[in-house]
Design a protein around this motif. Sequence first.
Motif, PDB file in Angstrom:
ATOM      1  N   THR A  96      26.730   4.286   7.834  1.00  0.00           N
ATOM      2  CA  THR A  96      27.876   3.723   7.120  1.00  0.00           C
ATOM      3  C   THR A  96      27.409   2.687   6.105  1.00  0.00           C
ATOM      4  O   THR A  96      27.884   2.666   4.963  1.00  0.00           O
ATOM      5  CB  THR A  96      28.884   3.097   8.116  1.00  0.00           C
ATOM      6  OG1 THR A  96      29.256   4.095   9.069  1.00  0.00           O
ATOM      7  CG2 THR A  96      30.124   2.587   7.409  1.00  0.00           C
ATOM      8  N   ILE A  99      25.877   4.456   3.072  1.00  0.00           N
ATOM      9  CA  ILE A  99      26.897   4.989   2.164  1.00  0.00           C
ATOM     10  C   ILE A  99      27.503   3.856   1.338  1.00  0.00           C
ATOM     11  O   ILE A  99      27.668   3.976   0.126  1.00  0.00           O
ATOM     12  CB  ILE A  99      27.990   5.754   2.942  1.00  0.00           C
ATOM     13  CG1 ILE A  99      27.395   6.996   3.601  1.00  0.00           C
ATOM     14  CG2 ILE A  99      29.154   6.134   2.024  1.00  0.00           C
ATOM     15  CD1 ILE A  99      28.307   7.640   4.639  1.00  0.00           C
ATOM     16  N   LYS A 100      27.792   2.736   2.007  1.00  0.00           N
ATOM     17  CA  LYS A 100      28.360   1.588   1.296  1.00  0.00           C
ATOM     18  C   LYS A 100      27.396   1.087   0.224  1.00  0.00           C
ATOM     19  O   LYS A 100      27.805   0.839  -0.917  1.00  0.00           O
ATOM     20  CB  LYS A 100      28.684   0.451   2.274  1.00  0.00           C
ATOM     21  CG  LYS A 100      29.304  -0.753   1.609  1.00  0.00           C
ATOM     22  CD  LYS A 100      29.617  -1.867   2.594  1.00  0.00           C
ATOM     23  CE  LYS A 100      30.185  -3.061   1.834  1.00  0.00           C
ATOM     24  NZ  LYS A 100      30.366  -4.228   2.674  1.00  0.00           N
ATOM     25  N   LEU A 159      34.706   1.037   3.835  1.00  0.00           N
ATOM     26  CA  LEU A 159      33.448   1.073   4.586  1.00  0.00           C
ATOM     27  C   LEU A 159      33.101  -0.296   5.165  1.00  0.00           C
ATOM     28  O   LEU A 159      32.603  -0.394   6.292  1.00  0.00           O
ATOM     29  CB  LEU A 159      32.315   1.581   3.694  1.00  0.00           C
ATOM     30  CG  LEU A 159      32.425   3.063   3.313  1.00  0.00           C
ATOM     31  CD1 LEU A 159      31.481   3.387   2.171  1.00  0.00           C
ATOM     32  CD2 LEU A 159      32.158   3.956   4.515  1.00  0.00           C
ATOM     33  N   MET A 162      35.162  -0.732   8.180  1.00  0.00           N
ATOM     34  CA  MET A 162      34.617   0.088   9.262  1.00  0.00           C
ATOM     35  C   MET A 162      33.398  -0.576   9.896  1.00  0.00           C
ATOM     36  O   MET A 162      33.235  -0.539  11.126  1.00  0.00           O
ATOM     37  CB  MET A 162      34.258   1.476   8.728  1.00  0.00           C
ATOM     38  CG  MET A 162      35.462   2.305   8.335  1.00  0.00           C
ATOM     39  SD  MET A 162      35.037   3.805   7.436  1.00  0.00           S
ATOM     40  CE  MET A 162      34.186   4.739   8.696  1.00  0.00           C
ATOM     41  N   LEU A 163      32.551  -1.188   9.085  1.00  0.00           N
ATOM     42  CA  LEU A 163      31.364  -1.857   9.628  1.00  0.00           C
ATOM     43  C   LEU A 163      31.747  -3.054  10.479  1.00  0.00           C
ATOM     44  O   LEU A 163      31.194  -3.250  11.577  1.00  0.00           O
ATOM     45  CB  LEU A 163      30.444  -2.312   8.482  1.00  0.00           C
ATOM     46  CG  LEU A 163      29.704  -1.204   7.738  1.00  0.00           C
ATOM     47  CD1 LEU A 163      29.031  -1.770   6.499  1.00  0.00           C
ATOM     48  CD2 LEU A 163      28.692  -0.533   8.658  1.00  0.00           C
ATOM     49  N   PRO A 168      32.128   2.611  12.517  1.00  0.00           N
ATOM     50  CA  PRO A 168      31.277   3.295  11.527  1.00  0.00           C
ATOM     51  C   PRO A 168      31.120   4.776  11.868  1.00  0.00           C
ATOM     52  O   PRO A 168      31.415   5.209  12.961  1.00  0.00           O
ATOM     53  CB  PRO A 168      29.951   2.557  11.640  1.00  0.00           C
ATOM     54  CG  PRO A 168      29.945   1.981  13.007  1.00  0.00           C
ATOM     55  CD  PRO A 168      31.386   1.731  13.386  1.00  0.00           C
ATOM     56  N   TRP A 169      30.630   5.541  10.885  1.00  0.00           N
ATOM     57  CA  TRP A 169      30.355   6.968  11.089  1.00  0.00           C
ATOM     58  C   TRP A 169      29.093   7.159  11.870  1.00  0.00           C
ATOM     59  O   TRP A 169      28.114   6.608  11.728  1.00  0.00           O
ATOM     60  CB  TRP A 169      30.247   7.695   9.743  1.00  0.00           C
ATOM     61  CG  TRP A 169      31.558   8.047   9.171  1.00  0.00           C
ATOM     62  CD1 TRP A 169      32.621   8.592   9.825  1.00  0.00           C
ATOM     63  CD2 TRP A 169      31.981   7.873   7.817  1.00  0.00           C
ATOM     64  NE1 TRP A 169      33.655   8.770   8.956  1.00  0.00           N
ATOM     65  CE2 TRP A 169      33.297   8.353   7.727  1.00  0.00           C
ATOM     66  CE3 TRP A 169      31.394   7.388   6.685  1.00  0.00           C
ATOM     67  CZ2 TRP A 169      34.016   8.337   6.551  1.00  0.00           C
ATOM     68  CZ3 TRP A 169      32.108   7.372   5.529  1.00  0.00           C
ATOM     69  CH2 TRP A 169      33.399   7.847   5.464  1.00  0.00           C
TER      70      TRP A 169
END
Length: 169
Positions: A96, A99-100, A159, A162-163, A168-169
């Motif tokens: 994650t 990606i960010k 993102l 999410m973190l 996160p993914w």
Amino acid sequence: MHAIYLLSVWMHILAAVAWVGGTIFLVIVLVPAIRRPEFGGIAPALIRSMALRFRWVGWVCFCIFVVTGLLNLVAGGIGFKELQEPAFWQGSFGRTLAIKLLLVAAILSISAFHDFSLGPRAAAAWEAQRDSAGTLRLRRQAMQLGRLNLVLALAVILLGIMLVRGAPW
């Protein structure tokens, strides 16, 4: 250390509010408003003035993002040692974050091109030859990059949430 972390998070969020809010204003409010016929005489000068004024705000915000982002990682127990470990990047938090960071790099690249190349050329062309095909093409490209940056910024905010919130993914 906790007070420094809180100050860092606050500054990170404040910079995001200033940059994203300003970008939303430009993309959703200013650009559509200057298309109205009654603003035709002042539109090129107004957009150039606003863009130049906002440019320094944006780049100060980008500097704040980098510094506070690093501080926030360190406060969260992630240092340079962890960032060098392949296992970190294979985990959901690391993916994650990657990606960010890629989106942030894209935003910085697009912003640099827009702010220092395409935007000034579009503004100069608009002031010189308002209705030429070349001018309209440059203006359209500048607007599209502004919109793309806004979408990327909104994704970066998601993102970041999410973190911080543990999803996160």
